[in-house]
Design a protein around this motif. Structure first.
Motif, PDB file in Angstrom:
ATOM      1  N   LEU A 124       0.806  -1.221   0.000  1.00  0.00           N
ATOM      2  CA  LEU A 124       0.000   0.000   0.000  1.00  0.00           C
ATOM      3  C   LEU A 124       0.839   1.270   0.000  1.00  0.00           C
ATOM      4  N   ARG A 125       1.968   1.277   0.725  1.00  0.00           N
ATOM      5  CA  ARG A 125       2.743   2.505   0.862  1.00  0.00           C
ATOM      6  C   ARG A 125       4.243   2.325   0.642  1.00  0.00           C
ATOM      7  N   SER A 126       4.794   1.206   1.012  1.00  0.00           N
ATOM      8  CA  SER A 126       6.255   1.075   1.137  1.00  0.00           C
ATOM      9  C   SER A 126       6.987   0.918  -0.184  1.00  0.00           C
ATOM     10  N   GLY A 127       6.274   0.568  -1.249  1.00  0.00           N
ATOM     11  CA  GLY A 127       6.947   0.319  -2.518  1.00  0.00           C
ATOM     12  C   GLY A 127       7.364  -1.123  -2.714  1.00  0.00           C
ATOM     13  N   HIS A 128       7.136  -1.975  -1.710  1.00  0.00           N
ATOM     14  CA  HIS A 128       7.436  -3.398  -1.848  1.00  0.00           C
ATOM     15  C   HIS A 128       6.289  -4.091  -2.585  1.00  0.00           C
ATOM     16  N   SER A 129       6.499  -5.359  -2.888  1.00  0.00           N
ATOM     17  CA  SER A 129       5.446  -6.157  -3.520  1.00  0.00           C
ATOM     18  C   SER A 129       5.649  -7.617  -3.161  1.00  0.00           C
ATOM     19  N   GLY A 130       4.634  -8.420  -3.390  1.00  0.00           N
ATOM     20  CA  GLY A 130       4.703  -9.850  -3.105  1.00  0.00           C
ATOM     21  C   GLY A 130       3.682 -10.606  -3.938  1.00  0.00           C
ATOM     22  N   TRP A 131       3.746 -11.927  -3.843  1.00  0.00           N
ATOM     23  CA  TRP A 131       2.881 -12.783  -4.652  1.00  0.00           C
ATOM     24  C   TRP A 131       1.620 -13.178  -3.888  1.00  0.00           C
ATOM     25  N   ARG A 132       0.501 -13.164  -4.588  1.00  0.00           N
ATOM     26  CA  ARG A 132      -0.755 -13.702  -4.078  1.00  0.00           C
ATOM     27  C   ARG A 132      -1.174 -14.855  -4.972  1.00  0.00           C
ATOM     28  N   SER A 133      -1.590 -15.932  -4.330  1.00  0.00           N
ATOM     29  CA  SER A 133      -2.070 -17.098  -5.061  1.00  0.00           C
ATOM     30  C   SER A 133      -3.596 -17.084  -5.087  1.00  0.00           C
ATOM     31  N   TYR A 134      -4.151 -17.077  -6.285  1.00  0.00           N
ATOM     32  CA  TYR A 134      -5.603 -17.050  -6.448  1.00  0.00           C
ATOM     33  C   TYR A 134      -6.063 -18.378  -7.059  1.00  0.00           C
ATOM     34  N   PRO A 135      -7.037 -19.048  -6.435  1.00  0.00           N
ATOM     35  CA  PRO A 135      -7.576 -20.264  -7.052  1.00  0.00           C
ATOM     36  C   PRO A 135      -8.356 -19.906  -8.313  1.00  0.00           C
ATOM     37  N   VAL A 136      -8.186 -20.711  -9.344  1.00  0.00           N
ATOM     38  CA  VAL A 136      -8.880 -20.479 -10.617  1.00  0.00           C
ATOM     39  C   VAL A 136      -9.615 -21.752 -11.011  1.00  0.00           C
ATOM     40  N   SER A 137     -10.847 -21.583 -11.436  1.00  0.00           N
ATOM     41  CA  SER A 137     -11.596 -22.695 -12.018  1.00  0.00           C
ATOM     42  C   SER A 137     -12.128 -22.257 -13.374  1.00  0.00           C
ATOM     43  N   VAL A 138     -11.987 -23.121 -14.346  1.00  0.00           N
ATOM     44  CA  VAL A 138     -12.502 -22.872 -15.693  1.00  0.00           C
ATOM     45  C   VAL A 138     -13.504 -23.974 -16.008  1.00  0.00           C
ATOM     46  N   THR A 239     -10.239  -3.364   0.819  1.00  0.00           N
ATOM     47  CA  THR A 239      -9.422  -3.955   1.889  1.00  0.00           C
ATOM     48  C   THR A 239      -8.922  -5.359   1.556  1.00  0.00           C
ATOM     49  N   PRO A 240      -8.404  -5.610   0.351  1.00  0.00           N
ATOM     50  CA  PRO A 240      -7.875  -6.945   0.065  1.00  0.00           C
ATOM     51  C   PRO A 240      -6.677  -7.246   0.953  1.00  0.00           C
ATOM     52  N   VAL A 241      -6.479  -8.514   1.282  1.00  0.00           N
ATOM     53  CA  VAL A 241      -5.338  -8.892   2.105  1.00  0.00           C
ATOM     54  C   VAL A 241      -4.044  -8.556   1.369  1.00  0.00           C
ATOM     55  N   GLN A 242      -2.985  -8.323   2.162  1.00  0.00           N
ATOM     56  CA  GLN A 242      -1.731  -7.822   1.631  1.00  0.00           C
ATOM     57  C   GLN A 242      -0.658  -8.909   1.578  1.00  0.00           C
ATOM     58  N   THR A 243       0.447  -8.574   0.917  1.00  0.00           N
ATOM     59  CA  THR A 243       1.588  -9.495   0.826  1.00  0.00           C
ATOM     60  C   THR A 243       2.730  -8.938   1.679  1.00  0.00           C
ATOM     61  N   ALA A 244       3.668  -8.213   1.054  1.00  0.00           N
ATOM     62  CA  ALA A 244       4.752  -7.581   1.805  1.00  0.00           C
ATOM     63  C   ALA A 244       4.181  -6.413   2.606  1.00  0.00           C
ATOM     64  N   VAL A 245       4.461  -6.393   3.924  1.00  0.00           N
ATOM     65  CA  VAL A 245       3.883  -5.364   4.794  1.00  0.00           C
ATOM     66  C   VAL A 245       4.952  -4.787   5.720  1.00  0.00           C
ATOM     67  N   LYS A 246       5.223  -3.506   5.579  1.00  0.00           N
ATOM     68  CA  LYS A 246       6.010  -2.731   6.538  1.00  0.00           C
ATOM     69  C   LYS A 246       5.025  -1.953   7.419  1.00  0.00           C
ATOM     70  N   ARG A 247       5.569  -1.225   8.421  1.00  0.00           N
ATOM     71  CA  ARG A 247       4.670  -0.522   9.342  1.00  0.00           C
ATOM     72  C   ARG A 247       3.789   0.495   8.621  1.00  0.00           C
ATOM     73  N   GLU A 248       4.348   1.183   7.634  1.00  0.00           N
ATOM     74  CA  GLU A 248       3.536   2.158   6.905  1.00  0.00           C
ATOM     75  C   GLU A 248       2.427   1.489   6.109  1.00  0.00           C
ATOM     76  N   ASP A 249       2.684   0.255   5.649  1.00  0.00           N
ATOM     77  CA  ASP A 249       1.632  -0.487   4.940  1.00  0.00           C
ATOM     78  C   ASP A 249       0.534  -0.934   5.901  1.00  0.00           C
TER      79      ASP A 249
END
Length: 313
Positions: A124-138, A239-249
């Motif tokens: 959200l704020r720190s400039g970091h990023s991370g991976w989220r795994s989303y289930p997919v059904s086709v 408010t989706p859940v986050q990945t990489a989180v610092k205090r500012e995030d």
């Protein structure tokens, strides 16, 4: 002679030679849980490889036929999914091949594919990023009424209860009235310090991890774009859940929760409005589940596009 042709000719085919003891047409026959790799573009132009579980089915329209040719379905799944990226055109061709391999036996074919897709998400704020795994059904089907394609996924988010927030604010007001005499002038520095203390926040609203389960039906010719659907829903919720989180995030996440108080009904309507504005979708179905921290049961709401004869019927 030990040629392959002679060996195959001598092998009995019970499904063809023996007649069933009981007659009856069957809705679906096939295999589920086929393990196969798939290549999938989530919408960012990057093909990622995933391990998938596949279900392959055809109907059996003739009551006097004992069974279908399951090995043909397996080989077709292996050939198509193992060599081509997932697309609407490829899936329609695969289902058409199912029916061509079962001429005289079947007139409907169905395919289900389940796997997880990884999507990079920014903090959200720190400039970091991370991976989220989303289930997919086709889910894809083909029959006399045409080709149909549906995409399913889930969004995990935080939901803060509006009622609990109001009750918490009331307790904070009451604590303020006890700590500051209404007959005396209020000192700015004293109030500022009080707000930063545990006495200033004597109660907090309860929040819970929540899940929105989505099923969307794509219009004909529309390509897969999982990321676009995820973005629409996550932005609508706030408010989706986050990945990489610092205090500012984490602080920014707390602010987002405070600015997006919602019951399950609110969340369902937010998603409904977001998906209703997506012109790629012919229909959609939403199940919102707030896994309550106040009590042991969940709060649940459903929503759909409202198409006649669609998911909401």
């Amino acid at each position: 002679m030990h040629s392959h042709e002679n060996t195959a000719r001598l092998m009995p085919d019970v499904a063809v030679q023996a007649q069933p003891h009981l007659r009856g047409a069957l809705d679906w026959v096939g295999m589920d849980g086929i393990e196969v790799p798939v290549r999938f573009d989530a919408g960012d132009g990057e093909l990622q490889r995933a391990n998938a579980q596949v279900g392959a089915f055809v109907n059996l329209v003739h009551p006097d036929k004992r069974g279908i040719h399951m090995s043909r379905l397996y080989l077709l799944v292996d050939h198509h999914l193992g060599t081509q990226p997932l697309s609407a055109a490829m899936l329609e061709n695969l289902l058409r091949a199912f029916l061509e391999s079962h001429v005289g036996l079947s007139d409907h074919a169905r395919l289900s594919i389940r796997f997880d897709a990884l999507v990079r998400r920014n903090a959200l704020r720190s400039g970091h990023s991370g991976w989220r795994s989303y289930p997919v059904s086709v889910e894809a089907s083909l029959g006399p009424d045409g080709f149909r394609l549906e995409l399913g996924t889930e969004v995990v988010y935080s939901s803060t209860c509006p009622a609990s927030a109001a009750l918490s604010r009331q307790l904070i007001q009451e604590q303020f009235a006890r700590d500051f005499d209404a007959a005396q002038a209020v000192d700015h520095a004293a109030v500022l310090a009080w707000l930063g203390s545990e006495r200033g926040i004597v109660a907090t609203p309860h929040a819970q991890r929540s899940v929105a389960r989505l099923l969307v039906r794509l219009k004909e010719g529309v390509p897969f774009d999982l990321i676009d659907t995820l973005d629409r829903v996550e932005q609508a919720l706030g408010t989706p859940v986050q990945t990489a989180v610092k205090r500012e995030d984490e602080q920014a996440f707390a602010l987002a929760n405070g600015g997006n108080l919602m019951f399950c009904e609110d969340a369902a309507r937010r998603i409904q409005l977001a998906l209703d504005a997506d012109e790629r979708l012919a229909d959609f179905h939403v199940r919102v589940e707030h896994q309550e921290s106040l009590h042991p049961h969940d709060a649940v709401a459903y929503a759909s596009k409202g198409v006649p004869g669609g998911f909401g019927a």
